[in-house]
Design a protein around this motif. Structure first.
Motif, PDB file in Angstrom:
ATOM      1  N   ALA A   1      14.996   0.612 -17.920  1.00 27.06           N
ATOM      2  CA  ALA A   1      15.306  -0.724 -17.526  1.00 27.06           C
ATOM      3  C   ALA A   1      14.580  -1.746 -18.405  1.00 27.06           C
ATOM      4  O   ALA A   1      14.548  -3.114 -18.149  1.00 27.06           O
ATOM      5  CB  ALA A   1      14.793  -0.774 -16.078  1.00 27.06           C
ATOM      6  N   GLY A   2      13.583  -1.390 -19.345  1.00 24.61           N
ATOM      7  CA  GLY A   2      13.215  -2.376 -20.086  1.00 24.61           C
ATOM      8  C   GLY A   2      11.403  -2.618 -19.834  1.00 24.61           C
ATOM      9  O   GLY A   2      10.994  -3.455 -20.200  1.00 24.61           O
ATOM     10  N   GLY A   3      11.134  -2.007 -18.881  1.00 24.07           N
ATOM     11  CA  GLY A   3       9.766  -2.272 -18.239  1.00 24.07           C
ATOM     12  C   GLY A   3       8.536  -1.475 -19.183  1.00 24.07           C
ATOM     13  O   GLY A   3       8.813  -0.764 -19.751  1.00 24.07           O
ATOM     14  N   ARG A   4       7.378  -1.814 -18.436  1.00 25.81           N
ATOM     15  CA  ARG A   4       6.060  -1.346 -19.058  1.00 25.81           C
ATOM     16  C   ARG A   4       5.229  -1.188 -17.792  1.00 25.81           C
ATOM     17  O   ARG A   4       5.316  -1.800 -17.087  1.00 25.81           O
ATOM     18  CB  ARG A   4       5.477  -2.177 -19.623  1.00 25.81           C
ATOM     19  N   MET A   5       4.427  -0.016 -17.666  1.00 26.91           N
ATOM     20  CA  MET A   5       3.735   0.456 -16.423  1.00 26.91           C
ATOM     21  C   MET A   5       2.369   0.880 -16.854  1.00 26.91           C
ATOM     22  O   MET A   5       2.176   1.781 -17.622  1.00 26.91           O
ATOM     23  CB  MET A   5       4.339   1.520 -15.814  1.00 26.91           C
ATOM     24  N   PHE A   6       1.450   0.395 -16.034  1.00 31.65           N
ATOM     25  CA  PHE A   6      -0.005   1.213 -16.149  1.00 31.65           C
ATOM     26  C   PHE A   6      -0.055   1.828 -14.592  1.00 31.65           C
ATOM     27  O   PHE A   6       0.766   1.309 -13.744  1.00 31.65           O
ATOM     28  CB  PHE A   6      -1.206  -0.154 -16.100  1.00 31.65           C
ATOM     29  N   LEU A   7      -0.779   2.560 -14.383  1.00 29.88           N
ATOM     30  CA  LEU A   7      -1.185   3.368 -13.096  1.00 29.88           C
ATOM     31  C   LEU A   7      -2.419   3.088 -12.626  1.00 29.88           C
ATOM     32  O   LEU A   7      -3.576   3.335 -13.517  1.00 29.88           O
ATOM     33  CB  LEU A   7      -1.147   4.972 -13.301  1.00 29.88           C
ATOM     34  N   GLN A   8      -2.544   2.678 -11.460  1.00 28.72           N
ATOM     35  CA  GLN A   8      -3.693   2.500 -10.851  1.00 28.72           C
ATOM     36  C   GLN A   8      -4.502   3.664 -10.301  1.00 28.72           C
ATOM     37  O   GLN A   8      -3.952   4.667  -9.712  1.00 28.72           O
ATOM     38  CB  GLN A   8      -4.208   1.362  -9.750  1.00 28.72           C
ATOM     39  N   LEU A   9      -5.615   4.124 -10.869  1.00 26.76           N
ATOM     40  CA  LEU A   9      -6.683   5.303 -10.381  1.00 26.76           C
ATOM     41  C   LEU A   9      -7.377   4.776  -9.147  1.00 26.76           C
ATOM     42  O   LEU A   9      -8.373   4.050  -9.500  1.00 26.76           O
ATOM     43  CB  LEU A   9      -7.300   5.732 -11.333  1.00 26.76           C
ATOM     44  N   GLN A  10      -7.323   5.382  -8.036  1.00 22.62           N
ATOM     45  CA  GLN A  10      -7.994   4.929  -6.800  1.00 22.62           C
ATOM     46  C   GLN A  10      -8.577   6.124  -5.943  1.00 22.62           C
ATOM     47  O   GLN A  10      -7.922   7.225  -5.666  1.00 22.62           O
ATOM     48  CB  GLN A  10      -7.379   4.031  -5.904  1.00 22.62           C
ATOM     49  N   HIS A  11      -9.760   6.124  -5.627  1.00 26.06           N
ATOM     50  CA  HIS A  11     -10.564   7.097  -5.046  1.00 26.06           C
ATOM     51  C   HIS A  11     -11.158   6.377  -3.748  1.00 26.06           C
ATOM     52  O   HIS A  11     -11.682   5.356  -3.851  1.00 26.06           O
ATOM     53  CB  HIS A  11     -11.602   7.695  -5.755  1.00 26.06           C
ATOM     54  N   GLY A  12     -10.608   6.924  -2.389  1.00 25.07           N
ATOM     55  CA  GLY A  12     -11.100   6.255  -1.388  1.00 25.07           C
ATOM     56  C   GLY A  12     -12.430   6.469  -1.019  1.00 25.07           C
ATOM     57  O   GLY A  12     -13.051   5.574  -0.150  1.00 25.07           O
ATOM     58  N   GLY A  13     -13.319   7.276  -1.430  1.00 23.48           N
ATOM     59  CA  GLY A  13     -14.651   7.278  -0.890  1.00 23.48           C
ATOM     60  C   GLY A  13     -14.624   7.735   0.579  1.00 23.48           C
ATOM     61  O   GLY A  13     -13.967   8.548   1.113  1.00 23.48           O
ATOM     62  N   ARG A  14     -15.350   6.903   1.362  1.00 22.15           N
ATOM     63  CA  ARG A  14     -15.337   7.166   2.493  1.00 22.15           C
ATOM     64  C   ARG A  14     -14.167   6.419   3.559  1.00 22.15           C
ATOM     65  O   ARG A  14     -14.120   6.815   4.631  1.00 22.15           O
ATOM     66  CB  ARG A  14     -16.634   6.189   3.365  1.00 22.15           C
ATOM     67  N   VAL A  15     -13.306   6.047   2.837  1.00 23.32           N
ATOM     68  CA  VAL A  15     -12.008   5.384   3.292  1.00 23.32           C
ATOM     69  C   VAL A  15     -10.992   6.612   3.209  1.00 23.32           C
ATOM     70  O   VAL A  15     -10.187   7.094   2.380  1.00 23.32           O
ATOM     71  CB  VAL A  15     -11.436   4.465   2.630  1.00 23.32           C
ATOM     72  N   GLY A  16     -11.202   7.924   4.079  1.00 21.69           N
ATOM     73  CA  GLY A  16     -10.557   9.029   4.176  1.00 21.69           C
ATOM     74  C   GLY A  16     -10.700   9.893   5.270  1.00 21.69           C
ATOM     75  O   GLY A  16     -11.795   9.629   6.156  1.00 21.69           O
ATOM     76  N   HIS A  17     -10.019  10.846   5.461  1.00 27.55           N
ATOM     77  CA  HIS A  17     -10.175  11.879   6.681  1.00 27.55           C
ATOM     78  C   HIS A  17      -9.697  13.215   6.447  1.00 27.55           C
ATOM     79  O   HIS A  17      -8.853  13.362   5.672  1.00 27.55           O
ATOM     80  CB  HIS A  17      -9.266  11.395   7.885  1.00 27.55           C
ATOM     81  N   PRO A  18     -10.519  14.203   6.756  1.00 30.80           N
ATOM     82  CA  PRO A  18     -10.255  15.755   6.851  1.00 30.80           C
ATOM     83  C   PRO A  18      -8.684  15.909   7.174  1.00 30.80           C
ATOM     84  O   PRO A  18      -8.034  16.766   6.467  1.00 30.80           O
ATOM     85  CB  PRO A  18     -11.027  16.297   7.437  1.00 30.80           C
ATOM     86  N   ASP A  19      -8.150  15.329   8.159  1.00 35.52           N
ATOM     87  CA  ASP A  19      -6.826  15.489   8.729  1.00 35.52           C
ATOM     88  C   ASP A  19      -5.727  15.031   7.639  1.00 35.52           C
ATOM     89  O   ASP A  19      -4.674  15.419   7.645  1.00 35.52           O
ATOM     90  CB  ASP A  19      -6.760  14.475   9.998  1.00 35.52           C
ATOM     91  N   THR A  20      -6.093  14.220   6.871  1.00 39.04           N
ATOM     92  CA  THR A  20      -5.371  13.760   5.759  1.00 39.04           C
ATOM     93  C   THR A  20      -5.488  14.655   4.375  1.00 39.04           C
ATOM     94  O   THR A  20      -4.516  15.178   3.817  1.00 39.04           O
ATOM     95  CB  THR A  20      -5.582  12.233   5.456  1.00 39.04           C
ATOM     96  N   SER A  21      -6.660  14.858   4.085  1.00 42.23           N
ATOM     97  CA  SER A  21      -7.041  15.492   2.731  1.00 42.23           C
ATOM     98  C   SER A  21      -7.397  16.902   2.916  1.00 42.23           C
ATOM     99  O   SER A  21      -7.229  17.854   1.947  1.00 42.23           O
ATOM    100  CB  SER A  21      -8.041  14.865   2.109  1.00 42.23           C
TER     101      SER A  21
END
Length: 386
Positions: free
Chosen positions: A113-133
């Motif tokens: 479509a003619g676009g350009r992209m970067f990807l954001q790399l994010q680590h949640g640190g304490r913003v996370g939960h064992p039920d999710t990860s």
């Protein structure tokens, strides 16, 4: 790590206006390392929770991003560099081959479509939960987030994270570098390291979440060390001209209290001033704040500003006036979030003064499916990309 090629270009000169000179327009083209952007409007990274449970991008996501390819640059939503960094359900990731394949489908659609992209790399640190990860979150110090988190089993109180050992720190630096390499393999032009919004790197910067007494805690020079090491490792892996860094000075989201905002960011800028990375991205940028002004004065490369817009609505001008104020204050590019979310053809609407769509239902931003995602209307004759 692999040896990165020599940079192909130097950082773009800042666009601080000279008295009496014409104002830089958001519609003017710009250079970003080897990239040539058709305009200075950047689509900010927006978490939308449309990936699979395993973090793999979907065909619907390819449609969503391709719809918005008229942006000068798209910064794709936060993706985790390892399993323990996952924040919420259905967040994208970039640490397995199927993640690379899923993102390749997205970047192919945007490039077509003619676009350009970067990807954001994010680590949640304490913003996370064992039920999710499935894993206990890690953080600079064992200080729990005093909030509840969305998990696959409903809202849960955030757990006390495990304090990162020095080996953990080293391993995480390597994980960010490996994730950056995978992003390039997936077809992205570059990556943005996320050190904002109360996530892991921001937690190292902030006094209330970093209580370490080793080389990564205490004085500002120590607290910026992890961020600087991650950025330099990523730059070494894929080339500095393909790397950006996002910060959000003074932002208290996810219960962050920096404590010394006016000192920590100049120290971070000084630590990375010679890195030759593609850009520094300030979230919630206020050109009237001294910390913004000082960062602009001391950062030698391209600066992206993300303006503060009303939380309950998109301005009638789509954020154009706020964007122009940031350019006048020295930003080189301007990142907009919700205006791009609700307006796939935002660039054309701003250029022509056409009315903008409002976000119809904030709840639909995060619940999955096409509603509130790929079904926003465009003008009858959207412009050609490029």
């Amino acid at each position: 790590m692999t040896n990165a090629p020599a940079p192909t270009s130097v950082p773009v000169p800042v666009s601080t206006p000279v008295p009496g000179s014409p104002q830089v327009s958001v519609f003017e083209p710009a250079a970003l390392g080897p990239l040539r952007l058709p305009n200075r409007l950047v689509m900010a990274p927006l978490t939308r929770n449309r990936a699979t449970a395993g973090g793999v991008p979907t065909p619907l996501m390819a449609t969503y991003y391709a719809q918005r390819a008229t942006a000068g640059l798209i910064i794709a939503e936060a993706s985790t560099p390892n399993a323990v960094g996952q924040t919420y359900p259905n967040i994208t990731a970039i640490h397995r081959p199927d993640h690379v394949a899923g993102w390749r489908m997205v970047t192919d659609a945007v490039r077509a479509a003619g676009g350009r992209m970067f990807l954001q790399l994010q680590h949640g640190g304490r913003v996370g939960h064992p039920d999710t990860s499935g894993l206990t979150p890690v953080a600079p110090s064992p200080v729990a987030l005093p909030e509840t988190l969305h998990t696959p089993t409903g809202k849960q109180q955030a757990p006390v994270p495990r304090e990162m050992s020095l080996q953990d720190v080293e391993d995480h630096v390597a994980d960010f570098a490996s994730a950056a390499r995978r992003a390039i393999e997936a077809g992205f032009e570059g990556v943005e390291v996320h050190s904002a919004n109360g996530h892991l790197l921001h937690q190292f910067l902030s006094q209330n979440t970093n209580r370490r007494t080793d080389a990564y805690g205490g004085p500002v020079g120590n607290r910026v060390r992890f961020v600087a090491e991650v950025v330099r490792a990523v730059a070494e892996e894929i080339g500095p001209e393909r790397v950006g860094l996002r910060v959000s000075p003074g932002n208290t989201v996810n219960s962050i209290e920096e404590g010394d905002t006016e000192e920590i960011y100049p120290a971070l800028v000084a630590a990375l001033a010679d890195s030759r990375i593609a850009y520094l991205h300030i979230g919630y940028a206020d050109p009237g704040q001294p910390v913004f002004q000082r960062i602009r004065e001391e950062w030698p490369g391209t600066l992206i500003g993300n303006p503060v817009l009303p939380k309950d609505r998109i301005p009638e001008d789509g954020g154009l006036a706020a964007s122009e104020r940031l350019l006048a204050a020295g930003a080189d590019l301007v990142a907009l979030g919700r205006p791009f979310l609700a307006n796939p053809d935002l660039v054309h609407r701003l250029r022509t003064g056409a009315p903008v769509n409002q976000v119809r239902d904030a709840y639909m931003m995060y619940v999955g499916g096409a509603t509130g995602y790929t079904d926003y209307p465009v003008l009858a004759e959207p412009p050609a990309v490029g």
